[in-house]
Design a protein around this motif. Structure first.
Motif, PDB file in Angstrom:
ATOM      1  N   VAL A 123      56.483 -59.292 -29.894  1.00 33.67           N
ATOM      2  CA  VAL A 123      57.550 -58.992 -29.105  1.00 33.67           C
ATOM      3  C   VAL A 123      57.676 -57.389 -29.245  1.00 33.67           C
ATOM      4  O   VAL A 123      57.837 -56.800 -30.238  1.00 33.67           O
ATOM      5  N   LEU A 124      57.606 -57.060 -28.109  1.00 29.95           N
ATOM      6  CA  LEU A 124      57.894 -55.544 -27.774  1.00 29.95           C
ATOM      7  C   LEU A 124      59.306 -55.252 -27.376  1.00 29.95           C
ATOM      8  O   LEU A 124      59.834 -55.783 -26.400  1.00 29.95           O
ATOM      9  N   ASP A 125      59.930 -53.961 -27.834  1.00 33.09           N
ATOM     10  CA  ASP A 125      61.095 -53.692 -27.472  1.00 33.09           C
ATOM     11  C   ASP A 125      61.051 -52.177 -27.717  1.00 33.09           C
ATOM     12  O   ASP A 125      61.491 -51.531 -28.440  1.00 33.09           O
ATOM     13  N   GLY A 126      60.812 -51.551 -26.218  1.00 35.29           N
ATOM     14  CA  GLY A 126      60.842 -50.244 -26.074  1.00 35.29           C
ATOM     15  C   GLY A 126      59.673 -49.608 -27.194  1.00 35.29           C
ATOM     16  O   GLY A 126      58.429 -50.140 -27.265  1.00 35.29           O
ATOM     17  N   ASP A 127      59.843 -48.707 -28.150  1.00 40.72           N
ATOM     18  CA  ASP A 127      58.964 -48.288 -29.001  1.00 40.72           C
ATOM     19  C   ASP A 127      58.991 -49.012 -30.226  1.00 40.72           C
ATOM     20  O   ASP A 127      57.810 -48.830 -31.031  1.00 40.72           O
ATOM     21  N   GLN A 128      59.400 -50.167 -30.348  1.00 38.97           N
ATOM     22  CA  GLN A 128      59.465 -51.047 -31.527  1.00 38.97           C
ATOM     23  C   GLN A 128      58.873 -52.528 -31.129  1.00 38.97           C
ATOM     24  O   GLN A 128      59.060 -53.049 -30.080  1.00 38.97           O
ATOM     25  N   TYR A 129      58.480 -53.170 -32.292  1.00 40.60           N
ATOM     26  CA  TYR A 129      57.738 -54.428 -32.272  1.00 40.60           C
ATOM     27  C   TYR A 129      57.664 -55.321 -33.201  1.00 40.60           C
ATOM     28  O   TYR A 129      57.888 -54.442 -34.507  1.00 40.60           O
ATOM     29  N   LEU A 130      57.597 -56.343 -33.114  1.00 39.45           N
ATOM     30  CA  LEU A 130      57.156 -57.532 -33.998  1.00 39.45           C
ATOM     31  C   LEU A 130      55.872 -58.044 -33.793  1.00 39.45           C
ATOM     32  O   LEU A 130      55.787 -58.572 -32.505  1.00 39.45           O
ATOM     33  N   SER A 186      54.920 -39.674 -46.469  1.00 38.26           N
ATOM     34  CA  SER A 186      55.693 -40.419 -47.485  1.00 38.26           C
ATOM     35  C   SER A 186      56.569 -41.461 -46.520  1.00 38.26           C
ATOM     36  O   SER A 186      56.932 -41.360 -45.394  1.00 38.26           O
ATOM     37  N   THR A 187      57.139 -42.610 -47.471  1.00 42.63           N
ATOM     38  CA  THR A 187      58.081 -43.418 -46.559  1.00 42.63           C
ATOM     39  C   THR A 187      59.353 -43.141 -46.987  1.00 42.63           C
ATOM     40  O   THR A 187      59.653 -42.392 -48.014  1.00 42.63           O
ATOM     41  N   THR A 188      60.471 -43.693 -45.997  1.00 42.54           N
ATOM     42  CA  THR A 188      61.743 -43.208 -46.332  1.00 42.54           C
ATOM     43  C   THR A 188      62.696 -44.537 -46.393  1.00 42.54           C
ATOM     44  O   THR A 188      62.486 -45.534 -45.723  1.00 42.54           O
ATOM     45  N   THR A 189      63.816 -44.414 -47.082  1.00 48.21           N
ATOM     46  CA  THR A 189      64.760 -45.552 -46.938  1.00 48.21           C
ATOM     47  C   THR A 189      65.395 -45.703 -45.700  1.00 48.21           C
ATOM     48  O   THR A 189      65.692 -46.796 -45.326  1.00 48.21           O
ATOM     49  N   VAL A 190      65.727 -44.655 -45.368  1.00 47.02           N
ATOM     50  CA  VAL A 190      66.238 -44.573 -43.707  1.00 47.02           C
ATOM     51  C   VAL A 190      65.525 -45.586 -42.771  1.00 47.02           C
ATOM     52  O   VAL A 190      66.111 -46.060 -42.090  1.00 47.02           O
ATOM     53  N   ALA A 191      64.363 -45.192 -42.737  1.00 47.79           N
ATOM     54  CA  ALA A 191      63.160 -45.652 -41.819  1.00 47.79           C
ATOM     55  C   ALA A 191      63.041 -47.358 -42.252  1.00 47.79           C
ATOM     56  O   ALA A 191      63.060 -48.214 -41.330  1.00 47.79           O
ATOM     57  N   ARG A 192      63.136 -47.677 -43.713  1.00 43.15           N
ATOM     58  CA  ARG A 192      63.104 -49.005 -43.865  1.00 43.15           C
ATOM     59  C   ARG A 192      64.227 -49.886 -43.414  1.00 43.15           C
ATOM     60  O   ARG A 192      64.097 -50.955 -42.867  1.00 43.15           O
ATOM     61  N   ASP A 193      65.402 -49.150 -43.588  1.00 41.22           N
ATOM     62  CA  ASP A 193      66.709 -50.046 -43.133  1.00 41.22           C
ATOM     63  C   ASP A 193      66.902 -50.145 -41.710  1.00 41.22           C
ATOM     64  O   ASP A 193      67.064 -51.102 -41.279  1.00 41.22           O
ATOM     65  N   ARG A 194      66.358 -48.920 -41.080  1.00 40.83           N
ATOM     66  CA  ARG A 194      66.360 -49.039 -39.441  1.00 40.83           C
ATOM     67  C   ARG A 194      65.242 -50.223 -39.132  1.00 40.83           C
ATOM     68  O   ARG A 194      65.502 -50.989 -38.158  1.00 40.83           O
ATOM     69  N   ALA A 239      64.159 -55.777 -36.999  1.00 43.42           N
ATOM     70  CA  ALA A 239      63.576 -56.976 -37.251  1.00 43.42           C
ATOM     71  C   ALA A 239      64.509 -58.207 -37.277  1.00 43.42           C
ATOM     72  O   ALA A 239      64.347 -59.256 -36.788  1.00 43.42           O
ATOM     73  N   LEU A 240      65.711 -57.972 -38.392  1.00 38.11           N
ATOM     74  CA  LEU A 240      66.655 -59.160 -38.310  1.00 38.11           C
ATOM     75  C   LEU A 240      67.450 -59.412 -37.098  1.00 38.11           C
ATOM     76  O   LEU A 240      67.814 -60.673 -36.573  1.00 38.11           O
ATOM     77  N   LYS A 241      67.649 -58.313 -36.476  1.00 36.72           N
ATOM     78  CA  LYS A 241      68.509 -58.539 -35.070  1.00 36.72           C
ATOM     79  C   LYS A 241      67.718 -59.304 -34.023  1.00 36.72           C
ATOM     80  O   LYS A 241      67.991 -60.413 -33.372  1.00 36.72           O
ATOM     81  N   LEU A 242      66.251 -58.887 -34.097  1.00 33.72           N
ATOM     82  CA  LEU A 242      65.407 -59.618 -33.217  1.00 33.72           C
ATOM     83  C   LEU A 242      65.133 -61.011 -33.374  1.00 33.72           C
ATOM     84  O   LEU A 242      64.724 -61.946 -32.635  1.00 33.72           O
TER      85      LEU A 242
END
Ligand SMILES: Cc1cc2nc3c(=O)[nH]c(=O)nc-3n(C[C@H](O)[C@H](O)[C@H](O)COP(=O)(O)OP(=O)(O)OC[C@H]3O[C@@H](n4cnc5c(N)ncnc54)[C@H](O)[C@@H]3O)c2cc1C
Length: 205
Positions: free
Chosen positions: A81-88, A110-118, A123-126
């Motif tokens: 499932v593609l939605d703009g720049d994001q996907y599952l 490095s990874t960030t909590t901001v990106a993880r939450d976003r 993912a949950l919305k879709l």
């Protein structure tokens, strides 16, 4: 053919506009053809190897992408499932990838909590069925970004046995086989099924 892993190219020896040998962290090797395919590090590496040609260095910059992996059961999601720049993306084992960020952050992986939450919110919305699915992996990679997303695939005009194949931004996996085919055809002087012009070093990328 031998493949030498975990070996960093550090310098080269030039003789009459030809690379005679390369120096690496595992030793010195004679060179027939050198193809620089160092992804996001290509511009930086070129400038280090050829300080007298700084103006000719490929303009490739790192673009960080963070991703998540959910431990979903097989059949939770059957298609991408593609939605703009994001996907599952469901993997064959059922686990679901959620991606990805597009960040200018130099060479920081490095990874960030901001990106993880976003990404989790996306993912949950879709796919609300992911609500109680464990998040098992969160990582980041560096894409080799160019201004227009067009890679460099060409022989160098001045150094006879040097080529560059880099700068594939978000499409390096899907473009890999055709890029390698074009690179080989150019080095061997054969006609290629892929038109070489858009990828020439002198073109805007
Ligand atoms: C989150 C994310 C998702 C992506 N999803 C997709 C996708 O779905 N489909 C797709 O087609 N593409 C995707 N991409 C893009 C793809 O990963 C890149 O385009 C591709 O990896 C570029 O391949 P490359 O071999 O040029 O560079 P890389 O894969 O970055 O490899 C370059 C290698 O060169 C090495 N190197 C650097 N300097 C030196 C040196 N001095 N000596 C020796 N080795 C050196 C590096 O360590 C690295 O291993 C994604 C990228 C990210 C970050």
């Amino acid at each position: 053919m031998s493949l030498i892993e975990h070996s960093e190219l550090t310098s080269i020896t030039l003789a009459q506009n030809r690379i005679a040998s390369i120096n690496t962290t595992t030793g010195q090797f004679a060179v027939n053809q050198l193809i620089i395919s160092a992804g996001a590090w290509t511009g930086q590496l070129f400038r280090k190897l050829f300080p007298e040609m700084l103006g000719n260095a490929p303009k490739i910059a790192p673009v960080k992408g963070q991703m998540l992996l959910f431990d979903a059961k097989p059949e939770t999601l059957r298609t991408m499932v593609l939605d703009g720049d994001q996907y599952l993306i469901p993997r064959r084992d059922g686990k679901i990838l959620a991606g990805s960020t597009v960040e200018q952050d130099d060479f920081n992986k490095s990874t960030t909590t901001v990106a993880r939450d976003r990404l989790t919110e996306f993912a949950l919305k879709l796919l609300p069925a992911l609500k109680n699915t464990p998040l098992i992996h969160h990582w980041a990679g560096l894409r080799p970004g160019t201004e227009h997303g067009v890679p460099y695939i060409d022989k160098h005009p001045e150094i006879s046995n040097l080529s560059i194949n880099a700068g594939h931004f978000r499409n390096g996996l899907v473009m890999g086989p055709a890029s390698a085919q074009l690179m080989v055809d150019l080095i061997l002087g054969r006609p290629s099924a892929v038109a070489p012009e858009p990828y020439q070093l002198c073109r805007p990328h």
